[in-house]
Design an enzyme around this catalytic site. Structure first.
Site, PDB file in Angstrom:
ATOM      1  N   CYS A  18      -0.866   6.231   9.897  1.00 18.19           N
ATOM      2  CA  CYS A  18       0.371   5.602  10.355  1.00 18.19           C
ATOM      3  C   CYS A  18       0.071   4.333  11.132  1.00 18.19           C
ATOM      4  O   CYS A  18      -0.771   4.334  12.019  1.00 18.19           O
ATOM      5  CB  CYS A  18       1.150   6.521  11.284  1.00 18.19           C
ATOM      6  SG  CYS A  18       1.659   8.026  10.534  1.00 18.19           S
TER       7      CYS A  18
ATOM      8  N   CYS B  10       3.403   8.428   0.587  1.00 16.06           N
ATOM      9  CA  CYS B  10       4.045   7.582   1.589  1.00 16.06           C
ATOM     10  C   CYS B  10       4.147   6.183   0.990  1.00 16.06           C
ATOM     11  O   CYS B  10       3.126   5.556   0.707  1.00 16.06           O
ATOM     12  CB  CYS B  10       3.177   7.595   2.852  1.00 16.06           C
ATOM     13  SG  CYS B  10       3.734   6.479   4.137  1.00 16.06           S
TER      14      CYS B  10
ATOM     15  N   HIS C 139       9.247   7.285  20.249  1.00 19.47           N
ATOM     16  CA  HIS C 139       8.077   6.798  20.993  1.00 19.47           C
ATOM     17  C   HIS C 139       8.272   6.525  22.481  1.00 19.47           C
ATOM     18  O   HIS C 139       7.336   6.128  23.167  1.00 19.47           O
ATOM     19  CB  HIS C 139       7.480   5.528  20.348  1.00 19.47           C
ATOM     20  CG  HIS C 139       7.201   5.631  18.891  1.00 19.47           C
ATOM     21  ND1 HIS C 139       6.750   6.773  18.296  1.00 19.47           N
ATOM     22  CD2 HIS C 139       7.306   4.717  17.898  1.00 19.47           C
ATOM     23  CE1 HIS C 139       6.588   6.561  16.996  1.00 19.47           C
ATOM     24  NE2 HIS C 139       6.925   5.330  16.728  1.00 19.47           N
TER      25      HIS C 139
ATOM     26  N   CYS D 220       1.894  -1.526  15.763  1.00 18.97           N
ATOM     27  CA  CYS D 220       1.841  -1.335  14.308  1.00 18.97           C
ATOM     28  C   CYS D 220       1.230  -2.542  13.605  1.00 18.97           C
ATOM     29  O   CYS D 220       1.581  -3.684  13.895  1.00 18.97           O
ATOM     30  CB  CYS D 220       3.255  -1.084  13.800  1.00 18.97           C
ATOM     31  SG  CYS D 220       3.311  -0.712  12.052  1.00 18.97           S
TER      32      CYS D 220
ATOM     33  N   SER E 272      11.746   6.950  14.656  1.00 16.76           N
ATOM     34  CA  SER E 272      10.555   6.614  15.437  1.00 16.76           C
ATOM     35  C   SER E 272      11.004   6.327  16.862  1.00 16.76           C
ATOM     36  O   SER E 272      11.533   5.262  17.150  1.00 16.76           O
ATOM     37  CB  SER E 272       9.872   5.383  14.829  1.00 16.76           C
ATOM     38  OG  SER E 272       9.449   5.699  13.528  1.00 16.76           O
TER      39      SER E 272
ATOM     40  N   GLY F 228       6.946  -1.573   6.268  1.00 15.62           N
ATOM     41  CA  GLY F 228       8.338  -2.020   6.205  1.00 15.62           C
ATOM     42  C   GLY F 228       9.317  -1.085   6.890  1.00 15.62           C
ATOM     43  O   GLY F 228       9.003   0.055   7.203  1.00 15.62           O
TER      44      GLY F 228
ATOM     45  N   SER G 161      12.085   7.148   7.237  1.00 16.65           N
ATOM     46  CA  SER G 161      11.743   6.963   8.644  1.00 16.65           C
ATOM     47  C   SER G 161      12.241   5.592   9.099  1.00 16.65           C
ATOM     48  O   SER G 161      12.034   4.588   8.420  1.00 16.65           O
ATOM     49  CB  SER G 161      10.223   7.047   8.792  1.00 16.65           C
ATOM     50  OG  SER G 161       9.850   6.871  10.137  1.00 16.65           O
TER      51      SER G 161
ATOM     52  N   CYS H  69       6.772  -6.656   7.751  1.00 16.96           N
ATOM     53  CA  CYS H  69       7.893  -6.043   8.477  1.00 16.96           C
ATOM     54  C   CYS H  69       8.277  -6.992   9.602  1.00 16.96           C
ATOM     55  O   CYS H  69       7.420  -7.680  10.161  1.00 16.96           O
ATOM     56  CB  CYS H  69       7.436  -4.702   9.066  1.00 16.96           C
ATOM     57  SG  CYS H  69       8.717  -3.793   9.948  1.00 16.96           S
TER      58      CYS H  69
ATOM     59  N   GLU I 105       0.821  -1.194   0.000  1.00 14.50           N
ATOM     60  CA  GLU I 105       0.000   0.000   0.000  1.00 14.50           C
ATOM     61  C   GLU I 105       0.865   1.257   0.000  1.00 14.50           C
ATOM     62  O   GLU I 105       1.965   1.271   0.529  1.00 14.50           O
ATOM     63  CB  GLU I 105      -0.871   0.019   1.265  1.00 14.50           C
ATOM     64  CG  GLU I 105      -1.712  -1.224   1.404  1.00 14.50           C
ATOM     65  CD  GLU I 105      -2.602  -1.238   2.644  1.00 14.50           C
ATOM     66  OE1 GLU I 105      -3.533  -2.032   2.668  1.00 14.50           O
ATOM     67  OE2 GLU I 105      -2.354  -0.460   3.583  1.00 14.50           O
TER      68      GLU I 105
HETATM   69  N1  SAH Z   1       9.664   1.249   9.914  1.00 11.99           N
HETATM   70  C1  SAH Z   1       9.742   2.669   9.808  1.00 11.99           C
HETATM   71  C2  SAH Z   1       8.705   3.281   8.906  1.00 11.99           C
HETATM   72  C3  SAH Z   1       7.288   2.769   8.971  1.00 11.99           C
HETATM   73  S1  SAH Z   1       6.217   3.242  10.240  1.00 11.99           S
HETATM   74  C4  SAH Z   1       9.725   3.303  11.179  1.00 11.99           C
HETATM   75  O1  SAH Z   1       9.595   2.589  12.155  1.00 11.99           O
HETATM   76  O2  SAH Z   1       9.899   4.514  11.273  1.00 11.99           O
HETATM   77  C5  SAH Z   1       5.865   4.936  10.072  1.00 11.99           C
HETATM   78  C6  SAH Z   1       5.576   5.595  11.413  1.00 11.99           C
HETATM   79  O3  SAH Z   1       4.283   5.207  11.936  1.00 11.99           O
HETATM   80  C7  SAH Z   1       6.574   5.232  12.480  1.00 11.99           C
HETATM   81  O4  SAH Z   1       6.923   6.361  13.213  1.00 11.99           O
HETATM   82  C8  SAH Z   1       5.774   4.263  13.330  1.00 11.99           C
HETATM   83  O5  SAH Z   1       6.320   4.106  14.606  1.00 11.99           O
HETATM   84  C9  SAH Z   1       4.419   4.899  13.313  1.00 11.99           C
HETATM   85  N2  SAH Z   1       3.332   4.038  13.734  1.00 11.99           N
HETATM   86  C10 SAH Z   1       3.251   2.706  13.673  1.00 11.99           C
HETATM   87  N3  SAH Z   1       2.074   2.265  14.154  1.00 11.99           N
HETATM   88  C11 SAH Z   1       1.379   3.357  14.533  1.00 11.99           C
HETATM   89  C12 SAH Z   1       0.089   3.565  15.074  1.00 11.99           C
HETATM   90  N4  SAH Z   1      -0.723   2.546  15.343  1.00 11.99           N
HETATM   91  N5  SAH Z   1      -0.295   4.831  15.324  1.00 11.99           N
HETATM   92  C13 SAH Z   1       0.519   5.879  15.037  1.00 11.99           C
HETATM   93  N6  SAH Z   1       1.744   5.739  14.512  1.00 11.99           N
HETATM   94  C14 SAH Z   1       2.170   4.500  14.264  1.00 11.99           C
END
Ligand code: SAH
Length: 341
Positions: A330, A97, A213, A111, A211, A156, A188, A104, A84
């Site tokens: 996201c 995006c 968090h 996620c 990322s 991914g 990212s 992944c 996607e």
């Molecule tokens: N693997 C990479 C890119 C993909 S995720 C990474 O980890 O950065 C893109 C962003 O969405 C990341 O910051 C990830 O932590 C965030 N993300 C994942 N699941 C989410 C969710 N349920 N709500 C909000 N952000 C989320």
């Protein structure tokens, strides 16, 4: 596949098949404009037959437009896998995006992309094909691009597929191709520290977003398994190196999870961690993933968290949630079309 090749490589390829070089440019333009070879009229049928096996291998299978205009594209690949992309409309243009892997293996607890593990890596051409098809669908062409910005934030982990991802970066920034500036591209990562150094040393200067968090390794380990391999301290050191080499301000993603990381105390800790670093924090409230029990922080509290960071001198904004009604926000991208997604 043809999209894995630069114009020079396509030229070489058609010449090796016995065709004159100018056919290479015609073929290159056709595929970057997202045309199916069968419908291309300025190429000899025999040449089309010669390269048929290398034709880009997927099309848009589903397109979902959210209330806010965010568009989720689902692509079905030849091997049956789905990936996607999500298109977001901003005042300055269209940001796509893109996904870099099917599934992944990073295992982040919040996620959806990681629920079935890693299925396979995407090739550079398969990442590029997402740009080609979305651009065509938005009435863009190679000469007159509709897509202005790209973020590698779809399904991914880009640094878990480093070679193909950097090959994609070279293709998409090439002046013969889409010619998108590295300034308009963002990678990212969940924080695969050695690859941050590698990206800088390999001469790239795209925007880098981490990322994060969580504000301590202990807390981060609970939601992101990669934290067992690389500490926040190591990641931040690598980010400083990246900034020194590229001059690009570092981005941090901070997803607010109710009761986990959203208190003012956590905001203070985050501010301390990032103090003095040229960076920007994107705060987002966790988007729901139905297989997961974690909940997002409510809007009001999320804005207060951002304000608190700002008061501590940290550049931070709350990112709008976009496309959540089509499962395009996201963390909602997944490798299979589950019921209701
Ligand atoms: N693997 C990479 C890119 C993909 S995720 C990474 O980890 O950065 C893109 C962003 O969405 C990341 O910051 C990830 O932590 C965030 N993300 C994942 N699941 C989410 C969710 N349920 N709500 C909000 N952000 C989320």
């Amino acid at each position: 596949m043809l999209l894995d090749l630069s114009l020079d490589e396509i030229n070489e390829y058609v010449v090796s098949l016995g065709w004159p070089k100018f056919r290479g440019k015609q073929l290159f333009d056709a595929i970057l404009n997202g045309k199916q070879l069968a419908k291309v009229t300025n190429l000899p049928e025999k040449l089309k037959k010669d390269v048929e096996k290398d034709e880009p291998n997927f099309e848009i299978t589903k397109k979902l437009v959210a209330k806010d205009g965010t568009t989720k594209y689902v692509f079905k690949m030849k091997d049956g896998n789905l990936v996607e992309s999500v298109l977001m409309k901003y005042v300055y243009g269209l940001t796509l995006c893109v996904s870099t892997q099917v599934g992944c293996r990073m295992g982040c607890k919040f996620c959806a992309s990681t629920l079935n593990g890693l299925v396979r890596n995407l090739s550079a051409g398969e990442i590029l094909q997402q740009v080609v098809l979305a651009n065509r669908d938005q009435n863009g062409s190679l000469k007159k691009r509709a897509i202005t910005n790209i973020v590698l934030m779809g399904m991914g982990e880009p640094f878990d597929n480093y070679d193909e991802v950097t090959k994609f970066l070279k293709l998409v920034t090439n002046k013969d191709g889409f010619n998108i500036s590295q300034r308009n591209i963002t990678i990212s990562t969940c924080g695969i520290e050695p690859m941050i150094y590698k990206l800088a040393d390999d001469g790239f200067s795209v925007n880098l977003t981490i990322s994060l968090h969580a504000t301590s390794d202990e807390k981060r380990k609970k939601i992101m398994p990669i934290a067992n391999a690389f500490s926040i301290e190591k990641i931040l050191k690598a980010c400083n190196y990246y900034f020194e080499k590229t001059g690009r301000r570092i981005g941090f993603e901070y997803t607010l999870i109710e009761g986990e990381n959203d208190s003012f105390q956590e905001a203070d800790k985050l501010a301390n961690l990032l103090k003095g670093m040229p960076c920007h924090v994107n705060v987002i409230s966790l988007n729901p993933v139905k297989e997961r029990s974690l909940k997002g922080t409510d809007q009001k509290k999320a804005y207060a968290f951002v304000k608190h960071l700002n008061e501590k001198g940290i550049s931070a904004t709350k990112r709008r949630t976009m496309g959540d009604d089509v499962g395009g926000a996201c963390g909602q991208l997944r490798s299979s079309l589950l019921e209701g997604s």
